[in-house]
Scaffold this active site. Structure first.
Site, PDB file in Angstrom:
ATOM      1  N   ARG A  85       0.843  -1.195   0.000  1.00 27.86           N
ATOM      2  CA  ARG A  85       0.000   0.000   0.000  1.00 27.86           C
ATOM      3  C   ARG A  85       0.882   1.249   0.000  1.00 27.86           C
ATOM      4  NH1 ARG A  85      -4.616   2.230   2.819  1.00 27.86           N
ATOM      5  NH2 ARG A  85      -4.875   4.313   1.926  1.00 27.86           N
ATOM      6  N   ARG A  96      -7.006  -0.434  -2.877  1.00 26.75           N
ATOM      7  CA  ARG A  96      -5.775  -0.699  -2.136  1.00 26.75           C
ATOM      8  C   ARG A  96      -5.761  -2.137  -1.614  1.00 26.75           C
ATOM      9  NH1 ARG A  96      -9.805   3.269  -0.679  1.00 26.75           N
ATOM     10  NH2 ARG A  96     -10.149   3.353   1.562  1.00 26.75           N
ATOM     11  N   ASP A  99      -6.031  -1.442   3.976  1.00 31.21           N
ATOM     12  CA  ASP A  99      -6.360  -0.163   4.614  1.00 31.21           C
ATOM     13  C   ASP A  99      -6.596  -0.441   6.089  1.00 31.21           C
ATOM     14  OD1 ASP A  99      -7.012   2.450   5.061  1.00 31.21           O
ATOM     15  OD2 ASP A  99      -9.038   2.310   4.276  1.00 31.21           O
ATOM     16  N   ASP A 101      -7.068   1.458   9.919  1.00 34.39           N
ATOM     17  CA  ASP A 101      -7.312   2.719  10.620  1.00 34.39           C
ATOM     18  C   ASP A 101      -7.474   2.477  12.108  1.00 34.39           C
ATOM     19  OD1 ASP A 101      -7.367   4.667   8.483  1.00 34.39           O
ATOM     20  OD2 ASP A 101      -9.238   3.732   7.830  1.00 34.39           O
TER      21      ASP A 101
END
Length: 382
Positions: A85, A96, A99, A101
């Site tokens: 990524r 992507r 991911d 978070d």
């Protein structure tokens, strides 16, 4: 002074490549680098959010970590980079491989140039709230003052959300345990026993090794194939059958799963090469009766090596009775294995080109082998 661990929550998503593999690999990496994984949600298939692209696989997890929020963020970014990524400051959303978070860091409220916690706008994203509700339904958002169930009910995002059957594991050990039975196969000198031993040691597996050194016909066979082929193959079959019946059916409370350095079907592969037509017909009758009763592997890994490499490996291990094995014989064995895998579509088989790997001396090569096994399994699961 040792810092007390904090319970953090992380969202994961992928819509590029082997999506399930990237999620699973990320979880293993996060557990290695940041702390102990506490819980993992179900995996959901969702449409790309904010741009045109392939569907995402999304999940959430909780982890006990002693890393600071900034260090934890750096860890997430490093794992993303390892998955290929490349985050870009501008240009909007795009597909992507991975991911990740940081949603919550305990109950902390953080606002800095690099990090905002709780994650902004998460209450507007159904693909975040639903997996969060799986693992923390009564966790209250420290700013909004509502738990995830209520936030999900009030969420303005009504995009489709499909729960998949995919199961993500906290550790590599639990991943292999779920497989139950793994067979490592290959030609003479391919390294199957070495790999099976390492997997057994690293993940607490019951190890089944072929007892070829105990076979009195083997040295004689290499000296006079025509004379000793039938008694050799019959004795191998009887021994393999007995070993598989005993070792794969007996529950071992102290082992997590079973790994072997052969599958019993190799008996038929070798017999077809070494026996005459009439002997093979008789042999196959015995084999068919026995094969119905033995346990089949849930993952069948075939280590491919070139003939030259096999001869080199055979020479290095210095077994006197293996000296002079002709290249043609090895090529016949190789063809037999490929034919078996080709015509057995129900077999969960994976061919790994192990020619460039040294999984004894190079940990990165060993991990690359494990990654290929995991990618194969995860790719078939979704």
């Amino acid at each position: 002074m040792k810092k007390d661990p904090v319970l953090a929550y992380v969202s994961l998503g992928s819509n590029l490549g082997n999506r399930a593999f990237y999620l699973q690999k990320a979880i293993f990496s996060l557990g290695d680098k940041a702390g102990e994984i506490e819980a993992i949600s179900s995996v959901y298939r969702t449409p790309a959010w904010g741009f045109e692209g392939e569907d995402f696989l999304n999940a959430c997890l909780s982890i006990q970590t002693t890393l600071s929020p900034e260090d934890f963020l750096d860890c997430l970014l490093e794992i993303e980079r390892e998955a290929g990524r490349q985050r870009k400051a501008t240009g909007g959303y795009r597909s992507r491989t991975l991911d990740m978070d940081l949603l919550y860091y305990g109950k902390a409220q953080i606002q800095s140039e690099r990090l905002t916690v709780p994650h902004p706008h998460m209450e507007k994203r159904r693909f975040v709230l639903k997996p969060l509700s799986d693992i923390a339904p009564q966790f209250y958002h420290p700013v909004l003052g509502r738990d995830h169930r209520n936030l999900l009910q009030e969420c303005p995002d009504h995009s489709s959300l499909e729960k998949t059957h995919l199961v993500l594991h906290k550790t590599q050990k639990s991943f292999f345990t779920a497989l139950g039975f793994v067979a490592i196969e290959g030609n003479i000198g391919a390294g199957k026993t070495t790999l099976a031993r390492k997997i057994s040691q690293d993940f607490n597996a019951k190890l089944i090794l072929e007892r070829f050194e105990d076979n009195p016909f083997l040295p004689k066979f290499y000296q006079d194939r025509a004379r000793y082929a039938f008694p050799l193959e019959l004795s191998f079959l009887a021994d393999r059958y007995q070993q598989f019946i005993e070792d794969t059916r007996q529950l071992d409370l102290f082992k997590s799963f079973v790994v072997s350095d052969y599958d019993i079907y190799k008996s038929l592969i070798f017999a077809k090469i070494t026996l005459g037509i009439e002997e093979y017909k008789l042999y196959r009758k015995f084999f068919s009766i026995m094969y119905r009763e033995v346990r089949k592997p849930n993952l069948y890994v075939y280590l491919y090596q070139s003939t030259d490499r096999l001869l080199e490996q055979i020479s290095k291990r210095g077994r006197a009775y293996e000296e002079g094995i002709p290249a043609e014989y090895l090529e016949q064995i190789q063809s037999g294995y490929f034919d078996f895998m080709k015509h057995t579509p129900e077999l969960n088989s994976l061919i790994i080109d192990a020619g460039g790997y040294d999984f004894v001396s190079r940990p990165e090569d060993y991990n690359a082998i494990l990654d290929q096994m995991m990618a194969h399994v995860m790719g078939k699961d979704i």
